[in-house]
Design a protein around this motif. Sequence first.
Motif, PDB file in Angstrom:
ATOM      1  N   HIS A  76      -1.593   1.448  -4.639  1.00 50.90           N
ATOM      2  CA  HIS A  76      -0.707   0.381  -4.166  1.00 50.90           C
ATOM      3  C   HIS A  76       0.730   0.852  -4.265  1.00 50.90           C
ATOM      4  N   GLU A 136     -25.718  -5.447   1.729  1.00 52.40           N
ATOM      5  CA  GLU A 136     -26.382  -4.217   2.180  1.00 52.40           C
ATOM      6  C   GLU A 136     -27.060  -3.500   1.016  1.00 52.40           C
ATOM      7  N   LEU A 137     -26.336  -3.383  -0.104  1.00 49.02           N
ATOM      8  CA  LEU A 137     -26.910  -2.653  -1.241  1.00 49.02           C
ATOM      9  C   LEU A 137     -28.212  -3.301  -1.684  1.00 49.02           C
ATOM     10  N   ALA A 164     -20.932  -5.315   1.708  1.00 47.18           N
ATOM     11  CA  ALA A 164     -21.470  -4.191   0.927  1.00 47.18           C
ATOM     12  C   ALA A 164     -22.522  -4.673  -0.070  1.00 47.18           C
ATOM     13  N   ALA A 198     -15.590  -2.812  -9.444  1.00 49.06           N
ATOM     14  CA  ALA A 198     -15.903  -1.745  -8.497  1.00 49.06           C
ATOM     15  C   ALA A 198     -15.214  -1.955  -7.147  1.00 49.06           C
ATOM     16  N   ALA A 205     -14.655   3.163   5.896  1.00 48.95           N
ATOM     17  CA  ALA A 205     -14.866   2.535   4.573  1.00 48.95           C
ATOM     18  C   ALA A 205     -16.228   1.854   4.548  1.00 48.95           C
ATOM     19  N   GLY A 206     -16.625   1.288   5.678  1.00 49.87           N
ATOM     20  CA  GLY A 206     -17.895   0.573   5.740  1.00 49.87           C
ATOM     21  C   GLY A 206     -19.095   1.509   5.732  1.00 49.87           C
ATOM     22  N   VAL A 255      -5.254  -1.850   8.826  1.00 49.83           N
ATOM     23  CA  VAL A 255      -5.289  -2.803   7.718  1.00 49.83           C
ATOM     24  C   VAL A 255      -5.215  -2.126   6.346  1.00 49.83           C
ATOM     25  N   ARG A 281      -5.601  -7.545  -2.644  1.00 47.44           N
ATOM     26  CA  ARG A 281      -6.118  -6.481  -1.783  1.00 47.44           C
ATOM     27  C   ARG A 281      -7.555  -6.114  -2.137  1.00 47.44           C
ATOM     28  N   VAL A 282      -8.257  -7.000  -2.798  1.00 46.07           N
ATOM     29  CA  VAL A 282      -9.649  -6.685  -3.131  1.00 46.07           C
ATOM     30  C   VAL A 282     -10.386  -6.259  -1.850  1.00 46.07           C
ATOM     31  N   ARG A 303       0.870  -1.192   0.000  1.00 47.02           N
ATOM     32  CA  ARG A 303       0.000   0.000   0.000  1.00 47.02           C
ATOM     33  C   ARG A 303       0.902   1.236   0.000  1.00 47.02           C
ATOM     34  N   LEU A 335     -12.424   0.292   9.082  1.00 44.95           N
ATOM     35  CA  LEU A 335     -13.675  -0.446   8.848  1.00 44.95           C
ATOM     36  C   LEU A 335     -14.885   0.477   8.994  1.00 44.95           C
TER      37      LEU A 335
HETATM   38  C1  HEM Z   1     -10.521  -1.668  -0.036  1.00 39.88           C
HETATM   39  C2  HEM Z   1     -14.285  -0.393  -2.854  1.00 39.88           C
HETATM   40  C3  HEM Z   1     -17.329  -1.249   0.882  1.00 39.88           C
HETATM   41  C4  HEM Z   1     -13.529  -2.058   3.776  1.00 39.88           C
HETATM   42  C5  HEM Z   1     -11.288  -1.279  -1.114  1.00 39.88           C
HETATM   43  C6  HEM Z   1     -10.776  -0.988  -2.435  1.00 39.88           C
HETATM   44  C7  HEM Z   1     -11.820  -0.642  -3.225  1.00 39.88           C
HETATM   45  C8  HEM Z   1     -13.012  -0.705  -2.408  1.00 39.88           C
HETATM   46  C9  HEM Z   1     -11.780  -0.225  -4.702  1.00 39.88           C
HETATM   47  C10 HEM Z   1      -9.299  -1.007  -2.827  1.00 39.88           C
HETATM   48  C11 HEM Z   1      -8.867  -2.343  -3.384  1.00 39.88           C
HETATM   49  C12 HEM Z   1      -7.384  -2.363  -3.671  1.00 39.88           C
HETATM   50  O1  HEM Z   1      -6.585  -1.841  -2.899  1.00 39.88           O
HETATM   51  O2  HEM Z   1      -6.988  -2.904  -4.698  1.00 39.88           O
HETATM   52  C13 HEM Z   1     -15.429  -0.494  -2.067  1.00 39.88           C
HETATM   53  C14 HEM Z   1     -16.770  -0.209  -2.538  1.00 39.88           C
HETATM   54  C15 HEM Z   1     -17.626  -0.449  -1.488  1.00 39.88           C
HETATM   55  C16 HEM Z   1     -16.815  -0.883  -0.362  1.00 39.88           C
HETATM   56  C17 HEM Z   1     -17.127   0.267  -3.947  1.00 39.88           C
HETATM   57  C18 HEM Z   1     -19.133  -0.325  -1.386  1.00 39.88           C
HETATM   58  C19 HEM Z   1     -19.945   0.026  -2.321  1.00 39.88           C
HETATM   59  C20 HEM Z   1     -16.567  -1.585   1.983  1.00 39.88           C
HETATM   60  C21 HEM Z   1     -17.089  -1.982   3.272  1.00 39.88           C
HETATM   61  C22 HEM Z   1     -16.004  -2.184   4.094  1.00 39.88           C
HETATM   62  C23 HEM Z   1     -14.809  -1.948   3.305  1.00 39.88           C
HETATM   63  C24 HEM Z   1     -18.577  -2.138   3.616  1.00 39.88           C
HETATM   64  C25 HEM Z   1     -15.949  -2.608   5.540  1.00 39.88           C
HETATM   65  C26 HEM Z   1     -16.689  -3.330   6.200  1.00 39.88           C
HETATM   66  C27 HEM Z   1     -12.394  -1.998   2.995  1.00 39.88           C
HETATM   67  C28 HEM Z   1     -11.050  -2.178   3.515  1.00 39.88           C
HETATM   68  C29 HEM Z   1     -10.185  -2.105   2.408  1.00 39.88           C
HETATM   69  C30 HEM Z   1     -11.022  -1.834   1.240  1.00 39.88           C
HETATM   70  C31 HEM Z   1     -10.665  -2.403   4.972  1.00 39.88           C
HETATM   71  C32 HEM Z   1      -8.671  -2.264   2.409  1.00 39.88           C
HETATM   72  C33 HEM Z   1      -8.322  -3.721   2.127  1.00 39.88           C
HETATM   73  C34 HEM Z   1      -6.829  -3.978   2.146  1.00 39.88           C
HETATM   74  O3  HEM Z   1      -6.052  -3.045   2.047  1.00 39.88           O
HETATM   75  O4  HEM Z   1      -6.464  -5.149   2.265  1.00 39.88           O
HETATM   76  N1  HEM Z   1     -12.665  -1.111  -1.131  1.00 39.88           N
HETATM   77  N2  HEM Z   1     -15.507  -0.874  -0.750  1.00 39.88           N
HETATM   78  N3  HEM Z   1     -15.190  -1.592   2.036  1.00 39.88           N
HETATM   79  N4  HEM Z   1     -12.341  -1.787   1.632  1.00 39.88           N
HETATM   80 FE1  HEM Z   1     -13.922  -1.445   0.423  1.00 39.88          FE
END
Ligand code: HEM
Length: 488
Positions: A363, A441-442, A438, A422, A292-293, A107, A430-431, A92, A289
């Motif tokens: 990244h 929920e949606l 999500a 998305a 982002a959540g 994280v 790292r998805v 990252r 969390l």
């Molecule tokens: C990472 C999109 C919902 C927690 C990401 C990434 C994207 C993304 C594009 C980056 C992936 C990468 O680094 O390659 C979305 C979208 C969401 C959503 C569009 C909803 C519409 C959530 C929810 C949570 C969450 C509900 C928590 C409960 C995280 C975390 C990371 C992350 C912690 C970092 C993961 C890592 O670095 O290993 N998200 N996210 N996201 N998301 Fe989401």
Amino acid sequence: LLLSLLFLALLWRSRSKQSQPSRLPPGPAPWPFVGSLLHVDLKQPYRSYLKLSQQYGPVFTVWLGSKPVVVLSGYRTLRDAFVSQGEEFSGRANYPILQKVTDGYGVLVSSGDRWKELRRFSIMTLKNFGMGRRSIEERIQEEAKCLVNAFAEHGDSAFNPKFLLCNAVSNVVCSIVFGKRFDYHDSQFKSLLNVIDNYFTFLSSSRGQLYNMFPRVFERLPGPHHLALGGVRRLRELIREEALRRLGDLNADEPRDYIEAFLVKMQEEKHNPNSTFNYDNLTSSVWNLFSAGTETTSSTLRHTLLLMQKYPNVQARIQKEIDEVIGPLRSPTAQDRQNMPYTDAVVHEIQRSLDLSPTSVPHKVLKDTEFKGYTIPQGTMVIPLLSSVLSDPELWKHPDTFDPENFLDEKGSFKKNDAFLAFGLDSGKRVCLGEGLARMELFLFFTSLLQKFTFTGTEPPEQIETNPQYCSFGRMPRTYQCYARLRA
Ligand code: HEM
């Protein structure tokens, strides 16, 4: 004096062009101090990157001040990097705004072994506290009922649904992380949601991009960044205090939420001075969390309701499907999605066309990396241009318009498309770790709302503007007033 400075800048630029590491991907030559600033529209950098990729190809370099940043565009290129060479590309980047509010812990911003441990722990804990005792599906269903009641309270008056959507979505993640939900009238919680909102607004504005280029300069200047970033730091202190309060009655055999599970892990590893499980990683991971959540899913729902006002025919067709499959009384379930291809297609299409995270979360490469004939030096920031895939005319029937047909086949069945990135690359390391949550929920919030209400705008559909309000780090949807009319 100005002419001399310009002359020196030109000289520096042409020298730096010649002395650039020859195997770094091509790109516009940087200017001293400002790097590629003149080539990048700060209001919507992803658009500039899309243009540059036409000129320089799918792998190119731009400069953030004096630092090179490699941008990757197109489905094949992203797969080759984040899946085939996933380990090297899994770091990252030190993105100043993210670093500032986390001090490099948690994280989302960690790399290497620490990140792997935190990610494994977070996924497992989300699963335990979500799917275990009371299923996450039940929690969302209950929250959806509260949201429906809160919308109904507005009767025939127009209202702004932003805060209610935020609170409802946040309550789901709060029940996992803090072990409780918050009432929609709780003003203290409202101020915490404002912290998240201010932060993401700043992150997605052109000022946020400038801050990332010149963090040290900005630190010394007055401006909205102090409010946005200071708010998060205070919020992290509150999380820390909450964790300390929990220590008193912690039951190691039965942690009740993410915070307590983390504390138990800290106690288990208390003799290891290098343990990942410490207060810094606890507070930052909880913040990751919680924020982002909350922001991502609630923004998507806000945009969803705006699109329903803009496209009443789509809304009516979804309601027809709801009436046929679920009926007017029972709560929608996650299982219903399989029998609702049109609704499923609409939810996917909303996310594709919204393109919430056009440049994903940057990244970095963990070591010197050979890629497509270039050498990317260890530690270089790498931007996955998700936008390039979500709007690629070769991958989508209707790339530039909102059209659920993008996810439907000739028979009207749901059609999966691997280019739906998305949440990042689904087999990438790292998805998004909240993807499953999500998506549930949606679907559940959306169908619960459309089961009960028809949404209309304060102006006729053809005048409703749906372009997002801010478009840099995130494409943040507009805020608006709408009517939620109870269905017969
Ligand atoms: C990472 C999109 C919902 C927690 C990401 C990434 C994207 C993304 C594009 C980056 C992936 C990468 O680094 O390659 C979305 C979208 C969401 C959503 C569009 C909803 C519409 C959530 C929810 C949570 C969450 C509900 C928590 C409960 C995280 C975390 C990371 C992350 C912690 C970092 C993961 C890592 O670095 O290993 N998200 N996210 N996201 N998301 Fe989401």
